[in-house]
Design a protein around this motif. Sequence first.
Motif, PDB file in Angstrom:
ATOM      1  N   TYR A  85      12.440   3.677  -2.742  1.00 26.70           N
ATOM      2  CA  TYR A  85      12.687   2.280  -3.095  1.00 26.70           C
ATOM      3  C   TYR A  85      11.480   1.388  -2.807  1.00 26.70           C
ATOM      4  O   TYR A  85      11.370   0.300  -3.363  1.00 26.70           O
ATOM      5  CB  TYR A  85      13.911   1.764  -2.330  1.00 26.70           C
ATOM      6  CG  TYR A  85      15.129   2.627  -2.541  1.00 26.70           C
ATOM      7  CD1 TYR A  85      15.795   2.638  -3.763  1.00 26.70           C
ATOM      8  CD2 TYR A  85      15.591   3.465  -1.532  1.00 26.70           C
ATOM      9  CE1 TYR A  85      16.899   3.452  -3.972  1.00 26.70           C
ATOM     10  CE2 TYR A  85      16.699   4.278  -1.726  1.00 26.70           C
ATOM     11  CZ  TYR A  85      17.344   4.266  -2.948  1.00 26.70           C
ATOM     12  OH  TYR A  85      18.425   5.077  -3.150  1.00 26.70           O
ATOM     13  N   GLY A  86      10.598   1.841  -1.934  1.00 34.01           N
ATOM     14  CA  GLY A  86       9.386   1.092  -1.609  1.00 34.01           C
ATOM     15  C   GLY A  86       8.362   2.036  -1.019  1.00 34.01           C
ATOM     16  O   GLY A  86       8.241   2.131   0.210  1.00 34.01           O
ATOM     17  N   PRO A  87       7.621   2.773  -1.865  1.00 30.78           N
ATOM     18  CA  PRO A  87       6.683   3.788  -1.363  1.00 30.78           C
ATOM     19  C   PRO A  87       5.658   3.254  -0.370  1.00 30.78           C
ATOM     20  O   PRO A  87       5.225   3.984   0.523  1.00 30.78           O
ATOM     21  CB  PRO A  87       6.005   4.293  -2.646  1.00 30.78           C
ATOM     22  CG  PRO A  87       7.017   4.054  -3.722  1.00 30.78           C
ATOM     23  CD  PRO A  87       7.691   2.762  -3.337  1.00 30.78           C
ATOM     24  N   ASP A  88       5.276   1.987  -0.498  1.00 31.93           N
ATOM     25  CA  ASP A  88       4.237   1.433   0.382  1.00 31.93           C
ATOM     26  C   ASP A  88       4.819   0.646   1.557  1.00 31.93           C
ATOM     27  O   ASP A  88       4.086  -0.026   2.284  1.00 31.93           O
ATOM     28  CB  ASP A  88       3.289   0.538  -0.427  1.00 31.93           C
ATOM     29  CG  ASP A  88       2.017   0.196   0.339  1.00 31.93           C
ATOM     30  OD1 ASP A  88       1.530   1.065   1.092  1.00 31.93           O
ATOM     31  OD2 ASP A  88       1.518  -0.937   0.196  1.00 31.93           O
ATOM     32  N   ASP A  89       6.113   0.706   1.778  1.00 29.01           N
ATOM     33  CA  ASP A  89       6.701  -0.010   2.914  1.00 29.01           C
ATOM     34  C   ASP A  89       6.073   0.479   4.215  1.00 29.01           C
ATOM     35  O   ASP A  89       5.851   1.680   4.411  1.00 29.01           O
ATOM     36  CB  ASP A  89       8.216   0.216   2.965  1.00 29.01           C
ATOM     37  CG  ASP A  89       8.958  -0.629   1.939  1.00 29.01           C
ATOM     38  OD1 ASP A  89       8.303  -1.439   1.260  1.00 29.01           O
ATOM     39  OD2 ASP A  89      10.184  -0.459   1.811  1.00 29.01           O
ATOM     40  N   HIS A  90       5.802  -0.463   5.105  1.00 32.20           N
ATOM     41  CA  HIS A  90       5.166  -0.105   6.374  1.00 32.20           C
ATOM     42  C   HIS A  90       5.395  -1.211   7.394  1.00 32.20           C
ATOM     43  O   HIS A  90       5.815  -2.323   7.058  1.00 32.20           O
ATOM     44  CB  HIS A  90       3.657   0.116   6.185  1.00 32.20           C
ATOM     45  CG  HIS A  90       2.937  -1.098   5.681  1.00 32.20           C
ATOM     46  ND1 HIS A  90       2.882  -1.426   4.341  1.00 32.20           N
ATOM     47  CD2 HIS A  90       2.261  -2.091   6.335  1.00 32.20           C
ATOM     48  CE1 HIS A  90       2.195  -2.547   4.187  1.00 32.20           C
ATOM     49  NE2 HIS A  90       1.810  -2.978   5.382  1.00 32.20           N
ATOM     50  N   LEU A  91       5.127  -0.876   8.642  1.00 28.62           N
ATOM     51  CA  LEU A  91       5.134  -1.846   9.733  1.00 28.62           C
ATOM     52  C   LEU A  91       3.696  -2.015  10.198  1.00 28.62           C
ATOM     53  O   LEU A  91       2.997  -1.027  10.436  1.00 28.62           O
ATOM     54  CB  LEU A  91       5.999  -1.349  10.895  1.00 28.62           C
ATOM     55  CG  LEU A  91       7.466  -1.037  10.575  1.00 28.62           C
ATOM     56  CD1 LEU A  91       8.151  -0.417  11.788  1.00 28.62           C
ATOM     57  CD2 LEU A  91       8.206  -2.282  10.118  1.00 28.62           C
ATOM     58  N   LEU A  92       3.251  -3.252  10.314  1.00 26.75           N
ATOM     59  CA  LEU A  92       1.892  -3.534  10.766  1.00 26.75           C
ATOM     60  C   LEU A  92       1.965  -4.323  12.068  1.00 26.75           C
ATOM     61  O   LEU A  92       2.504  -5.431  12.107  1.00 26.75           O
ATOM     62  CB  LEU A  92       1.124  -4.328   9.712  1.00 26.75           C
ATOM     63  CG  LEU A  92      -0.360  -4.580  10.021  1.00 26.75           C
ATOM     64  CD1 LEU A  92      -1.150  -3.267   9.995  1.00 26.75           C
ATOM     65  CD2 LEU A  92      -0.957  -5.577   9.030  1.00 26.75           C
ATOM     66  N   TYR A  93       1.447  -3.723  13.140  1.00 25.11           N
ATOM     67  CA  TYR A  93       1.481  -4.345  14.458  1.00 25.11           C
ATOM     68  C   TYR A  93       0.077  -4.700  14.922  1.00 25.11           C
ATOM     69  O   TYR A  93      -0.898  -4.010  14.591  1.00 25.11           O
ATOM     70  CB  TYR A  93       2.076  -3.389  15.500  1.00 25.11           C
ATOM     71  CG  TYR A  93       3.550  -3.115  15.359  1.00 25.11           C
ATOM     72  CD1 TYR A  93       4.495  -3.954  15.942  1.00 25.11           C
ATOM     73  CD2 TYR A  93       4.001  -1.995  14.661  1.00 25.11           C
ATOM     74  CE1 TYR A  93       5.854  -3.687  15.832  1.00 25.11           C
ATOM     75  CE2 TYR A  93       5.359  -1.718  14.548  1.00 25.11           C
ATOM     76  CZ  TYR A  93       6.273  -2.573  15.136  1.00 25.11           C
ATOM     77  OH  TYR A  93       7.615  -2.304  15.027  1.00 25.11           O
ATOM     78  N   GLU A  94       0.007  -5.752  15.721  1.00 18.70           N
ATOM     79  CA  GLU A  94      -1.204  -6.032  16.491  1.00 18.70           C
ATOM     80  C   GLU A  94      -0.950  -5.526  17.905  1.00 18.70           C
ATOM     81  O   GLU A  94       0.052  -5.881  18.534  1.00 18.70           O
ATOM     82  CB  GLU A  94      -1.515  -7.524  16.523  1.00 18.70           C
ATOM     83  CG  GLU A  94      -2.777  -7.838  17.319  1.00 18.70           C
ATOM     84  CD  GLU A  94      -3.064  -9.324  17.417  1.00 18.70           C
ATOM     85  OE1 GLU A  94      -4.059  -9.689  18.074  1.00 18.70           O
ATOM     86  OE2 GLU A  94      -2.281 -10.122  16.856  1.00 18.70           O
TER      87      GLU A  94
END
Length: 234
Positions: free
Chosen positions: A218-227
């Motif tokens: 449903y969202g191949p590029d879904d990701h979590l971006l953390y600092e």
Amino acid sequence: MTDATAPCASARLYSQTEHDDRGNFHYEGDLYRAGEALPSLASRIERHLAQHFAESTFAIRTEKFSGGRKVIAEILDAPTDLTGRDAQNAFIVEVRDQMERFGSTRTNPLQDFWSCSFYCEVRIAQAYWSALAKRSGSRNPVDTVISLAAFKKRIKAGDQLKLIDAPAGHRLLGTTREITKVRSGDLILEGRSYLSFPRASAFACDGRLIRIAIGSEYGPDDHLLYEWIRLNAA
């Protein structure tokens, strides 16, 4: 029950084999070895898939349980776009047909009978969606300067993680949480929540930013971006 023996069963693929008029199904693959140990079976399947699908990558896992044993093939990468359900089903059937060549199955659903040398399952792994996203152009790319193994050794309680990008609607977007405990498989964060470590292929860290791929069909590029805000940072 009497099984109907399908003539030249090994000449057909599993998906091409039909039940007879009495509901009997018999398939014996041309690569089947009676009594083969599970490690040997999994190793042969792994080599065969690598040769047959030369442009694809698989991870093979095995399971044992009271009802039998299972070989699982996870699709890590493939040249085919599997976003659509029809494409997914077609490729899964194609892969399973090759795996079933190593097995033997007799079944009759009308009599609730099933006997097989091993159960077979094909899954599309999260790593596939990450690979597809990279080919299409990932958002928020992060260089892999620190490996996942090294990250586990460096991160510690007292460090903080700020979620600066995530799929739309993520309730924790923009929040900063302190790490209260580092465990082998996850991080415990304040607020009684935790963050599981992903597979190495889904992790990227440049020393400040951390990108964890969580893509799906449903969202191949879904990701979590953390600092990553370190406790001892100047």
